[in-house]
Design a protein around this motif. Structure first.
Motif, PDB file in Angstrom:
ATOM      1  N   HIS A 191       0.788  -1.250   0.000  1.00 23.55           N
ATOM      2  CA  HIS A 191       0.000   0.000   0.000  1.00 23.55           C
ATOM      3  C   HIS A 191       0.814   1.291   0.000  1.00 23.55           C
ATOM      4  O   HIS A 191       0.265   2.352  -0.257  1.00 23.55           O
ATOM      5  N   ASP A 233      -4.241  -0.892   7.832  1.00 23.69           N
ATOM      6  CA  ASP A 233      -2.853  -0.902   8.290  1.00 23.69           C
ATOM      7  C   ASP A 233      -2.638   0.334   9.183  1.00 23.69           C
ATOM      8  O   ASP A 233      -3.296   1.361   9.001  1.00 23.69           O
ATOM      9  N   TYR A 234      -1.718   0.231  10.125  1.00 20.68           N
ATOM     10  CA  TYR A 234      -1.405   1.347  11.026  1.00 20.68           C
ATOM     11  C   TYR A 234      -0.940   2.597  10.271  1.00 20.68           C
ATOM     12  O   TYR A 234      -1.166   3.729  10.702  1.00 20.68           O
ATOM     13  N   HIS A 235      -0.264   2.361   9.136  1.00 22.51           N
ATOM     14  CA  HIS A 235       0.309   3.482   8.376  1.00 22.51           C
ATOM     15  C   HIS A 235      -0.632   3.927   7.260  1.00 22.51           C
ATOM     16  O   HIS A 235      -1.380   3.115   6.708  1.00 22.51           O
ATOM     17  N   ASP A 321      -0.364  -4.040  12.194  1.00 24.36           N
ATOM     18  CA  ASP A 321       0.642  -3.280  12.947  1.00 24.36           C
ATOM     19  C   ASP A 321      -0.014  -2.271  13.894  1.00 24.36           C
ATOM     20  O   ASP A 321       0.680  -1.493  14.555  1.00 24.36           O
ATOM     21  N   GLY A 358       0.948  -4.707   6.566  1.00 20.88           N
ATOM     22  CA  GLY A 358       1.966  -4.692   7.620  1.00 20.88           C
ATOM     23  C   GLY A 358       1.591  -5.487   8.865  1.00 20.88           C
ATOM     24  O   GLY A 358       0.536  -6.126   8.942  1.00 20.88           O
ATOM     25  N   TYR A 360       4.241  -6.466  12.560  1.00 22.41           N
ATOM     26  CA  TYR A 360       5.638  -6.841  12.809  1.00 22.41           C
ATOM     27  C   TYR A 360       5.867  -7.489  14.165  1.00 22.41           C
ATOM     28  O   TYR A 360       7.005  -7.802  14.504  1.00 22.41           O
TER      29      TYR A 360
HETATM   30 ZN    ZN Z   1       2.000  -0.506   8.214  1.00 18.86          ZN
END
Ligand code: ZN
Ligand code: SP5
Length: 378
Positions: A191, A233-235, A321, A358, A360
């Motif tokens: 992404h 996703d967190y980002h 994430d 993501g 991790y």
């Molecule tokens: Zn991410």
């Protein structure tokens, strides 16, 4: 639920990336894929049917509906050029980037046309090494995307996984009434990758490639399907945003951390442009204080916006994430939250393609991804 994967996705394994100015072990490891695959294949109820994609599936035309040809040629050529120039096995990383405060950088038009003429057959066409020298920074926006010997093979396999999953979703949607879901075990993720740029562990935008497949899988003369991308996703998915920014056939909606990576995109004022105005929705959430309840309440708002758009398909950029102990992120979601997220997505009652992005924290990665899918299955 069908889970599409490819063992070739494991090949990409750079030793390091540069974070906070220092080389550190690469976070986006092949083991991430193994963890998720194992969690799904060990499900006691055997709800997940893993299917490996055919390595021969030609997805270059699908990729070129999203990415520029010179970028794809660059990805394919970059490592061998780098080695010939004396670079080492850790992979291609840029030293310098074009910058908005510098005069706009353009590849020499003569070089561009030589690259275009050589096209995807560059390796057997002409010796074009000198034409691509030192353009790493032109095609990359950070220091987390080294291109190693195996990178191209792995990112192509990841794109194949996305394309095959999209095809299977279309096929399945025609034959069932229940809300249908498929999981594409894409790795490397996608992404952050834009039309002509890699970054944030992402090289090819798997979700965007899948969207175009979904939209193209209709008979000529039929209305183009509308697709919503829900990016959890967190980002912020800066690449997905860029690709669809002026497109009203794709509604991109992202929940992400305010003020964290990729830093320069993700604000709520980014609403799309031209015909795409109103079809890009960013919902930034605070770092450190965002927990299960805040997140789920915001997801309900996102769900309402998706329903109002009335899409034919939902594509979920599934990053985990957001987990409380993720080593590079700062939300506080707990493991039980993930099945609640999946249940919310189920309530939208749309044919849904999940793609892995993501996440991790290795110990719970498989469990958290499986939680979302379990919640979706109900
Ligand atoms: Zn991410
Ligand atoms: C697909 C994906 O999740 N890519 C993420 C790439 C993130 N790379 C930069 C990480 C920066 C870590 N900085 C820590 C700040 C925490 N508040």
């Amino acid at each position: 639920m069908l889970v599409v994967h490819s063992p070739l996705c494991l090949l990409h394994d750079p030793p390091t990336e540069i974070l906070s100015g220092k080389p550190v072990p690469y976070k986006e490891s092949p083991d991430r894929l193994v963890r998720v695959r194992n969690a799904l294949s060990n499900d006691p109820q055997r709800k997940y049917e893993l299917t490996a994609v055919d390595d021969g599936l030609d997805v270059l035309p699908d990729i070129l509906r999203v990415h520029s040809e010179d970028y794809v040629v660059y990805l394919r050529r970059a490592y061998s050029d780098w080695v010939e120039e004396g670079g080492d096995k850790q992979g291609v990383l840029p030293e310098s980037f074009p910058h908005p405060k510098l005069p706009p950088y353009k590849l020499d038009p003569a070089k561009m046309s030589a690259i275009a003429r050589a096209g995807m057959h560059l390796h057997r066409a002409i010796d074009i090494l000198s034409l691509l020298n030192d353009v790493g920074g032109y095609y990359c926006f950070d220091l987390s995307c080294p291109i190693t010997e195996d990178t191209f093979e792995a990112i192509m396999a990841s794109a194949r996984v996305a394309v095959r999953a999209a095809q299977l979703l279309v096929d399945g949607t025609q034959s069932t009434a229940a809300p249908h879901g498929i999981f594409a075990l894409t790795r490397p993720p996608g992404h952050h990758a834009g039309t002509g740029v890699c970054g944030g562990y992402c090289y090819l935008n798997n979700a965007a490639i899948a969207v175009r497949c979904l939209q193209d899988a209709v008979p000529a003369g039929t209305a183009k399907p509308r697709v919503a991308i829900l990016d959890i996703d967190y980002h912020h998915g800066n690449g997905s945003q860029e690709i669809f920014y002026s497109d009203d056939s794709v509604f991109y909606i992202s929940l992400h951390a305010e003020g964290d990576y990729p830093y320069f995109t993700g604000s709520s004022v980014e609403e799309g442009e031209g015909p795409g105005v109103g079809f890009n929705l960013n919902i930034p959430l605070p770092q450190h204080t965002t927990g299960d309840d805040e997140y789920l309440a915001t997801l309900d708002l996102a769900g309402k916006a998706i329903s109002d758009y009335r899409p034919d398909y939902l594509v979920v950029s599934l990053g985990v994430d957001t987990y409380k102990d993720d080593p590079i992120c700062c939300f506080n979601l707990t493991t039980p939250c993930y099945s609640r997220i999946g249940a919310r997505i189920r309530e939208l009652r749309l044919p849904t393609l999940f793609l892995f992005e993501g996440g991790y924290c290795m110990e719970v990665l498989g469990e958290n991804v499986k939680g979302v899918l379990d919640g979706f299955l109900g």
